[in-house]
Scaffold this motif. Sequence first.
Motif, short mmCIF file in Angstrom:
data_model
loop_
_atom_site.label_atom_id
_atom_site.label_comp_id
_atom_site.label_asym_id
_atom_site.label_seq_id
_atom_site.Cartn_x
_atom_site.Cartn_y
_atom_site.Cartn_z
N GLY A 159 50.68 82.33 30.57
CA GLY A 159 50.25 81.27 29.66
C GLY A 159 50.74 81.59 28.27
N THR A 160 51.12 80.56 27.54
CA THR A 160 51.51 80.76 26.15
C THR A 160 51.16 79.51 25.36
OG1 THR A 160 53.26 81.62 24.72
CG2 THR A 160 53.90 79.86 26.23
N ASN A 161 51.42 79.56 24.06
CA ASN A 161 51.28 78.38 23.23
C ASN A 161 52.59 78.31 22.45
OD1 ASN A 161 50.34 77.76 20.03
ND2 ASN A 161 49.80 76.24 21.56
N ALA A 162 53.48 77.45 22.91
CA ALA A 162 54.85 77.43 22.39
C ALA A 162 54.97 76.74 21.03
CB ALA A 162 55.79 76.80 23.41
N GLU A 163 54.15 77.23 20.10
CA GLU A 163 54.12 76.70 18.73
C GLU A 163 54.21 77.88 17.78
OE1 GLU A 163 53.84 73.65 17.64
OE2 GLU A 163 53.45 72.58 19.50
N PHE A 164 54.95 78.89 18.18
CA PHE A 164 54.90 80.13 17.42
C PHE A 164 56.26 80.82 17.38
CE2 PHE A 164 52.98 84.52 16.84
CZ PHE A 164 52.29 84.24 15.66
N PRO A 165 57.24 80.17 16.74
CA PRO A 165 58.55 80.81 16.64
C PRO A 165 58.45 82.07 15.78
CG PRO A 165 58.44 78.93 15.15
CD PRO A 165 57.17 78.92 15.96
N PRO A 166 59.23 83.12 16.01
CA PRO A 166 60.29 83.24 17.01
C PRO A 166 59.79 83.76 18.36
CG PRO A 166 60.28 85.17 15.60
CD PRO A 166 59.15 84.29 15.12
N PHE A 167 58.48 83.83 18.58
CA PHE A 167 57.96 84.39 19.83
C PHE A 167 57.98 83.41 20.98
CE2 PHE A 167 56.63 87.17 16.50
CZ PHE A 167 56.93 88.41 17.05
N GLU A 168 57.59 82.15 20.67
CA GLU A 168 57.70 81.11 21.70
C GLU A 168 57.78 79.76 21.04
OE1 GLU A 168 55.22 83.50 22.87
OE2 GLU A 168 53.96 83.12 21.15
N PHE A 169 58.70 78.97 21.54
CA PHE A 169 58.90 77.62 21.02
C PHE A 169 59.56 76.79 22.11
CE2 PHE A 169 63.39 78.57 20.33
CZ PHE A 169 63.37 79.94 20.08
N VAL A 170 59.41 75.47 21.98
CA VAL A 170 60.08 74.58 22.92
C VAL A 170 61.55 74.65 22.54
CG1 VAL A 170 60.30 72.20 23.71
CG2 VAL A 170 58.04 73.12 23.14
N SER A 171 62.42 74.89 23.52
CA SER A 171 63.80 75.20 23.17
C SER A 171 64.50 74.02 22.50
CB SER A 171 64.58 75.69 24.37
OG SER A 171 64.52 74.74 25.38
N ALA A 172 65.50 74.39 21.73
CA ALA A 172 66.14 73.54 20.73
C ALA A 172 66.24 72.05 21.07
CB ALA A 172 67.52 74.10 20.41
N ASN A 173 66.77 71.74 22.26
CA ASN A 173 67.00 70.32 22.53
C ASN A 173 65.73 69.58 22.99
OD1 ASN A 173 66.92 71.71 24.86
ND2 ASN A 173 68.96 71.11 25.58
N GLY A 174 64.60 70.28 22.90
CA GLY A 174 63.33 69.63 23.15
C GLY A 174 63.10 69.20 24.59
N VAL A 175 63.84 69.79 25.53
CA VAL A 175 63.63 69.44 26.93
C VAL A 175 62.23 69.89 27.36
CG1 VAL A 175 64.46 69.76 29.30
CG2 VAL A 175 66.08 69.72 27.41
N ILE A 176 61.48 69.01 27.96
CA ILE A 176 60.12 69.33 28.35
C ILE A 176 60.10 70.54 29.28
CG2 ILE A 176 58.07 68.45 29.56
CD1 ILE A 176 59.04 65.62 28.71
#
Length: 252
Positions: free
Chosen positions: A35-52
């Motif tokens: 589980g993560t919360n992908a709102e925390f760059p550079p540790f986790e983020f929705v990858s650049a092109n925003g693919v779900i």
Amino acid sequence: MKKFTKFVALASAVVMAVACMTGCGSKASGKIVFGTNAEFPPFEFVSANGVIDTYDGIDICIAKQIGEDNGMTAEIANMEFDSLLVAIQNGQIDAAIAGMTVTDERAQSVDFSIPYYNATQVIIVKEGSDITCAADLAEKFTAVVQGYTGETCITELGYKYESFKKGTECIMELVNGKCDAVVIDSATASKYVSDNAGLVIVTDEEAFGSEQYAIAVKKGNTELLNKINATIEKMLEDGTIANLSDKYCTAE
Ligand code: ARG
């Protein structure tokens, strides 16, 4: 004597094989759900092109490596940061990897791996701000993210603040002049500052202690914890984590 040693070796090999089989069997799918919360760059983020459902970042690479080292797939489940510990407890996820700071309070409900990253809280302000240290926040209006250790820090200092669901919302408040400062983790702050012109970081190491990020698992899940620790140890020793942090912290 020799025979006996041989027998012991054979017996323990059988025990290990069975343990492995049941271990793998209990996770028939051969996956570890992180589980993560992908709102925390550079540790986790929705990858650049925003693919779900496509995530990237330092933690995502670590999760994938843990999977790979154990012949399992690392599946990422994105959720609110606040929900991670409960999701571990109720078995919805196997582990949480989310730039999560080890705290005594959290350690009461989950077990933490060995730490893999040192961080601290910092203050983001607009260029030209008169805020130079944490004490200056006393008379100011600060934005933090709900449930992050930044919120704990500002609460402990006793200063007024408003909490938001995401770091980017705090940054918007600051950019739009609705708050004077944002308190958030150092590496994430650097990312926000490099993405938004006119913002700068104010550090105050004395006021904000150092924090350590670790992976959380269900209390007593030593089987998974050992796997996680083995990979982290390896990645720390061979410099992989340092390289990842270089790569993701300087990446544009
Ligand atoms: N290190 C801070 C904490 O543990 C913030 C972590 C936020 N992580 C995230 N993936 N949103 O509270």
